[in-house]
Design a protein around this motif. Structure first.
Motif, PDB file in Angstrom:
ATOM      1  N   ASP A   7      43.154  46.928  42.250  1.00 39.09           N
ATOM      2  CA  ASP A   7      43.885  48.169  41.964  1.00 39.09           C
ATOM      3  C   ASP A   7      43.519  48.664  40.569  1.00 39.09           C
ATOM      4  O   ASP A   7      43.235  49.832  40.346  1.00 39.09           O
ATOM      5  CB  ASP A   7      45.401  47.924  42.027  1.00 39.09           C
ATOM      6  CG  ASP A   7      45.871  47.629  43.436  1.00 39.09           C
ATOM      7  OD1 ASP A   7      45.196  48.086  44.385  1.00 39.09           O
ATOM      8  OD2 ASP A   7      46.882  46.928  43.589  1.00 39.09           O
ATOM      9  N   VAL A   8      43.553  47.721  39.614  1.00 40.29           N
ATOM     10  CA  VAL A   8      43.289  48.092  38.217  1.00 40.29           C
ATOM     11  C   VAL A   8      42.190  47.201  37.648  1.00 40.29           C
ATOM     12  O   VAL A   8      42.280  45.966  37.727  1.00 40.29           O
ATOM     13  CB  VAL A   8      44.574  47.945  37.354  1.00 40.29           C
ATOM     14  CG1 VAL A   8      44.295  48.367  35.920  1.00 40.29           C
ATOM     15  CG2 VAL A   8      45.714  48.773  37.943  1.00 40.29           C
ATOM     16  N   LEU A   9      41.172  47.836  37.091  1.00 41.63           N
ATOM     17  CA  LEU A   9      40.127  47.104  36.372  1.00 41.63           C
ATOM     18  C   LEU A   9      40.442  47.216  34.888  1.00 41.63           C
ATOM     19  O   LEU A   9      40.693  48.313  34.386  1.00 41.63           O
ATOM     20  CB  LEU A   9      38.752  47.716  36.656  1.00 41.63           C
ATOM     21  CG  LEU A   9      38.337  47.787  38.131  1.00 41.63           C
ATOM     22  CD1 LEU A   9      37.028  48.561  38.268  1.00 41.63           C
ATOM     23  CD2 LEU A   9      38.195  46.374  38.718  1.00 41.63           C
ATOM     24  N   ILE A  10      40.428  46.071  34.190  1.00 35.45           N
ATOM     25  CA  ILE A  10      40.751  46.077  32.758  1.00 35.45           C
ATOM     26  C   ILE A  10      39.523  45.604  31.989  1.00 35.45           C
ATOM     27  O   ILE A  10      38.974  44.529  32.278  1.00 35.45           O
ATOM     28  CB  ILE A  10      41.962  45.167  32.470  1.00 35.45           C
ATOM     29  CG1 ILE A  10      43.183  45.663  33.266  1.00 35.45           C
ATOM     30  CG2 ILE A  10      42.262  45.130  30.970  1.00 35.45           C
ATOM     31  CD1 ILE A  10      44.435  44.816  33.095  1.00 35.45           C
ATOM     32  N   ILE A  11      39.100  46.416  31.028  1.00 34.04           N
ATOM     33  CA  ILE A  11      37.914  46.066  30.239  1.00 34.04           C
ATOM     34  C   ILE A  11      38.379  45.335  28.980  1.00 34.04           C
ATOM     35  O   ILE A  11      38.995  45.922  28.100  1.00 34.04           O
ATOM     36  CB  ILE A  11      37.127  47.326  29.813  1.00 34.04           C
ATOM     37  CG1 ILE A  11      36.852  48.231  31.015  1.00 34.04           C
ATOM     38  CG2 ILE A  11      35.840  46.928  29.095  1.00 34.04           C
ATOM     39  CD1 ILE A  11      36.225  49.581  30.648  1.00 34.04           C
ATOM     40  N   GLY A  12      38.093  44.022  28.884  1.00 33.23           N
ATOM     41  CA  GLY A  12      38.426  43.264  27.681  1.00 33.23           C
ATOM     42  C   GLY A  12      39.664  42.403  27.851  1.00 33.23           C
ATOM     43  O   GLY A  12      40.670  42.840  28.425  1.00 33.23           O
ATOM     44  N   ALA A  13      39.590  41.164  27.335  1.00 34.24           N
ATOM     45  CA  ALA A  13      40.700  40.209  27.467  1.00 34.24           C
ATOM     46  C   ALA A  13      41.343  39.894  26.117  1.00 34.24           C
ATOM     47  O   ALA A  13      41.869  38.808  25.910  1.00 34.24           O
ATOM     48  CB  ALA A  13      40.203  38.926  28.134  1.00 34.24           C
ATOM     49  N   GLY A  14      41.278  40.850  25.173  1.00 31.45           N
ATOM     50  CA  GLY A  14      42.018  40.689  23.912  1.00 31.45           C
ATOM     51  C   GLY A  14      43.502  40.865  24.170  1.00 31.45           C
ATOM     52  O   GLY A  14      43.940  40.917  25.335  1.00 31.45           O
ATOM     53  N   PRO A  15      44.322  40.978  23.112  1.00 30.75           N
ATOM     54  CA  PRO A  15      45.772  41.078  23.310  1.00 30.75           C
ATOM     55  C   PRO A  15      46.179  42.215  24.243  1.00 30.75           C
ATOM     56  O   PRO A  15      47.045  42.035  25.104  1.00 30.75           O
ATOM     57  CB  PRO A  15      46.307  41.320  21.895  1.00 30.75           C
ATOM     58  CG  PRO A  15      45.276  40.723  20.998  1.00 30.75           C
ATOM     59  CD  PRO A  15      43.957  40.906  21.683  1.00 30.75           C
ATOM     60  N   SER A  16      45.564  43.393  24.123  1.00 34.81           N
ATOM     61  CA  SER A  16      46.009  44.505  24.976  1.00 34.81           C
ATOM     62  C   SER A  16      45.638  44.251  26.433  1.00 34.81           C
ATOM     63  O   SER A  16      46.433  44.510  27.338  1.00 34.81           O
ATOM     64  CB  SER A  16      45.455  45.854  24.483  1.00 34.81           C
ATOM     65  OG  SER A  16      44.055  45.846  24.453  1.00 34.81           O
ATOM     66  N   GLY A  17      44.441  43.711  26.676  1.00 38.13           N
ATOM     67  CA  GLY A  17      44.015  43.444  28.045  1.00 38.13           C
ATOM     68  C   GLY A  17      44.839  42.349  28.700  1.00 38.13           C
ATOM     69  O   GLY A  17      45.253  42.470  29.860  1.00 38.13           O
ATOM     70  N   SER A  18      45.086  41.275  27.965  1.00 37.84           N
ATOM     71  CA  SER A  18      45.854  40.160  28.543  1.00 37.84           C
ATOM     72  C   SER A  18      47.279  40.580  28.863  1.00 37.84           C
ATOM     73  O   SER A  18      47.808  40.255  29.934  1.00 37.84           O
ATOM     74  CB  SER A  18      45.889  38.966  27.576  1.00 37.84           C
ATOM     75  OG  SER A  18      44.630  38.386  27.496  1.00 37.84           O
ATOM     76  N   ILE A  19      47.912  41.283  27.911  1.00 41.78           N
ATOM     77  CA  ILE A  19      49.308  41.687  28.137  1.00 41.78           C
ATOM     78  C   ILE A  19      49.389  42.677  29.302  1.00 41.78           C
ATOM     79  O   ILE A  19      50.229  42.543  30.190  1.00 41.78           O
ATOM     80  CB  ILE A  19      49.920  42.300  26.853  1.00 41.78           C
ATOM     81  CG1 ILE A  19      50.051  41.226  25.760  1.00 41.78           C
ATOM     82  CG2 ILE A  19      51.262  42.961  27.139  1.00 41.78           C
ATOM     83  CD1 ILE A  19      51.114  40.173  26.016  1.00 41.78           C
ATOM     84  N   ALA A  20      48.488  43.649  29.324  1.00 45.08           N
ATOM     85  CA  ALA A  20      48.520  44.628  30.423  1.00 45.08           C
ATOM     86  C   ALA A  20      48.344  43.926  31.762  1.00 45.08           C
ATOM     87  O   ALA A  20      49.063  44.203  32.725  1.00 45.08           O
ATOM     88  CB  ALA A  20      47.434  45.684  30.222  1.00 45.08           C
ATOM     89  N   SER A  21      47.406  42.993  31.817  1.00 47.38           N
ATOM     90  CA  SER A  21      47.135  42.321  33.094  1.00 47.38           C
ATOM     91  C   SER A  21      48.346  41.509  33.548  1.00 47.38           C
ATOM     92  O   SER A  21      48.691  41.515  34.728  1.00 47.38           O
ATOM     93  CB  SER A  21      45.891  41.430  32.988  1.00 47.38           C
ATOM     94  OG  SER A  21      46.142  40.295  32.183  1.00 47.38           O
TER      95      SER A  21
END
Ligand code: FAD
Length: 413
Positions: A7-21
Motif C-alpha cells: 500500500d505504502v512504499l517508504i524511502i529510508g529507514a531513519g527515524p521518520s521512515g521507521s516511525i511512519a512504517s
C-alpha cells in the motif's frame, strides 16, 4: 517470488521512515521500507527532545528505547563566557514529558528499524531508489537491489523519508533554497574524561564562542564517558582554519576557554567529520501520491536539536492521514491537513533559530532576572512541544521573542 508491491512504499529507514512504517503497520496498512544502506550506520543528531517520547510510545517502541540504556536527558544548558543558564524539561508550560535521551544514532536508528520489523514491517536494506513516477493509478519506484539488479516497485502512495538523501526533492525538482546561510559543522565522538563535578551529563551543553556570537558548540554526553562534540559556523568563517577537520575542531575548542577547560583531558579517538550546507527546503511537502517526511522536506539548523522531533512528528501526522485515506477512503487535503499543521511547529522552531543567530534568544536566556512563566513557555519549545497552540511563545514566536528581547535589553539587571 519477491513481493514488490505494498500500500505504502517508504524511502529510508531513519527515524521518520521507521516511525511512519510502525504507525501504518499498527493500523493494518501494508508498507515496505526501502533503505539504501545497511544498519547500523552513522548519523549525526544525537540530542533528542521530550516530545519524541510521546511519539515513540504511540509507535509501541518506548519500552525498547528505555531498555537500551541511552543517556537520560532532562534539559538543555547554555554557556557564554561566564554566563550559564539551564532549562529543565520538568519545568515547562506544556503538560508534556519531562525527559528524552542522548543517543548514539547508529544504535538508536537500528533499534527503531528493528522494532518496526518486529512489529511486522518489511524493511529491505541495500535497496536504493533510482526514480519515481506517479502517472496512472499507482506510485512507482525504480529500485536497485543488493545484487545490482533493478526492479519496479508499486504502491498506492510513497513516503519519502530519505533525509539528506532528498530523493524526491531531487527527482521531482522540488528543491527550494533555505532562508539560512550556508553553515558548516565539524564534529566527532570523544572519550571526554570530564572531571568537573558541576558538569551536568543529563543535558546538552551549548557553548557560544567568545568573539563570534553566531559560532556555537554542542557537547552531548553519552553514558559511557563519551560525548559527541561539534562546532557550527558560517562556512567562510571556518575557511582560514584549513582543511583538516580535527585541526579545525580542536582550534575552535581552544578559542572558547570554558569548553577548552572542560575538555582539557579529552581523547580524540574517532575520525572528525564535517557537513557543509545542510539547511534545506522544498517547494512543496506533498504531491500526487507522495509526501515528504523529516529532512527530505525541510531541515532548519541543529541548534535546538529539533531535527529528529520534526522527522517523527511528520511521520506521525502523515501516517494518521494515510490511514484515513487508504483504510477509510477519506479524501485528504495534504496541504491543509499535512503541510500546514506540520509547518506550524517547524515555523515556530524557525523563529527560535532566527532569534538564536540574531542575538535575541541569548539576551533572553542570559537575563539575570527572568520571568518564570515565560521561561516555562520557552522551555516547552526546547522540549519539542512546538505544536502546542496554547503556548504564545510557540504560536507567535517572532513577535514574542522580539518584544521580550527588547525588554531584556532595556532592563539589563
Ligand atoms: P535520516 O535520519 O537522514 O534517514 C534517512 C535514511 O534514508 C538514511 O538511512 C538513508 O540511508 C536513506 N536513504 C537516503 N537516500 C536513499 C535512497 N536513494 N534510497 C533508499 N534510502 C535512502 N537532530 C536532532 O534531533 N538532534 C540533534 O542533536 C541534531 N544534531 C544535528 C547536527 C548536525 C550537524 C546536523 C546536520 C543535523 C542534526 N540533527 C539533529 C538533524 C537530524 O540528524 C535529522 O533531522 C534526522 O536524522 C532526520 O531524520 P530522517 O528520518 O528525516 O532522515
Amino acid at each position: 517470488m519477491t513481493k514488490r508491491t505494498a500500500d505504502v512504499l517508504i524511502i529510508g529507514a531513519g527515524p521518520s521512515g521507521s516511525i511512519a512504517s510502525a504507525l501504518l503497520n499498527k493500523q493494518g496498512i501494508d508498507c515496505l521500507v526501502l533503505e539504501r544502506q545497511t544498519f547500523p550506520r552513522f548519523s549525526i543528531g544525537e540530542s533528542l527532545l521530550a516530545h519524541i517520547i510521546d511519539i515513540l510510545d504511540e509507535a509501541d517502541m518506548l519500552p525498547a528505547v528505555e531498555a537500551q540504556g541511552f543517556q537520560y536527558k532532562n534539559g538543555a544548558a547554555f554557556r557564554w563566557g561566564d554566563q550559564y543558564t539551564d532549562f529543565d524539561f520538568g519545568e515547562q508550560y506544556t503538560d508534556g514529558c519531562d525527559h528524552a535521551y542522548q543517543v548514539q544514532r547508529a544504535i538508536f536508528d537500528k533499534l527503531l528499524a528493528d522494532e518496526a520489523a518486529k512489529q511486522g514491517v518489511d524493511i529491505r536494506y541495500q535497496h536504493e531508489i533510482l526514480s519515481f513516477s506517479n502517472d496512472g493509478d499507482k506510485a512507482r519506484l525504480q529500485v536497485r537491489e543488493p545484487d545490482g539488479s533493478e526492479h519496479r516497485y508499486e504502491g498506492q502512495f510513497v513516503l519519502d523519508a530519505s533525509g539528506f538523501g532528498r530523493v524526491l526533492p531531487r527527482l521531482l525538482n522540488l528543491e527550494y533554497p533555505s532562508n539560512f546561510p550556508v553553515r558548516r559543522s565539524v564534529f566527532t565522538h570523544i572519550e571526554d574524561r570530564i572531571s568537573d563535578p558541576a558538569f551536568d551529563r543529563q543535558k546538552i551543553l551549548v557553548s557560544i564562542h567568545p568573539d563570534h556570537a553566531d559560532v556555537w558548540y554542542w557537547l552531548i554526553p553519552f553514558p559511557n564517558g563519551r560525548c559527541s562534540v561539534g562546532v557550527v559556523a558560517e562556512r567562510e568563517l571556518l575557511a582560514p582554519y584549513g582543511d583538516d577537520n580535527e585541526t579545525v575542531l580542536k582550534a575552535l575548542i581552544a578559542e572558547t576557554p570554558s569548553l577548552q577547560t572542560l575538555l582539557a583531558n579529552a581523547k580524540f579517538d574517532t575520525p572528525v567529520q564535517t557537513i557543509i550546507g545542510y539547511s534545506a527546503n522544498v517547494k512543496s511537502l506533498h504531491g500526487e501520491r507522495y509526501a515528504l517526511l523529516g529532512n527530505a522536506g525541510e531541515f532548519l539548523d541543529p541548534v535546538f536539536s529539533s531535527g529528529v522531533t520534526i522527522a517523527m512528528k511528520s511521520a506521525q501526522i502523515a501516517s494518521g492521514l494515510l490511514t484515513r485515506q487508504l483504510k477509510n477512503g477519506e479524501k485528504i487535503d495534504w496541504e491543509t491537513q499535512y503541510s500546514k499543521p506540520l509547518k506550524r511547529g517547524v515555523n515556530a522552531f524557525r523563529g527560535y533559530v532566527e532569534a538564536w543567530y540574531d542575538g535575541r534568544f541569548r539576551d533572553i536566556i542570559f537575563h539575570p532576572k527572568p520571568e518564570q512563566d515565560i521561561r516555562k513557555m520557552i522551555c516547552s519549545m526546547l522540549a519539542g512541544y512546538a505544536w502546542d497552540e496554547t503556548n504564545p511563545y510557540g504560536r507567535e514566536t517572532d513577535k514574542r521573542l522580539t518584544i521580550l528581547a527588547e525588554a531584556c535589553r532595556s532592563n539589563p539587571a
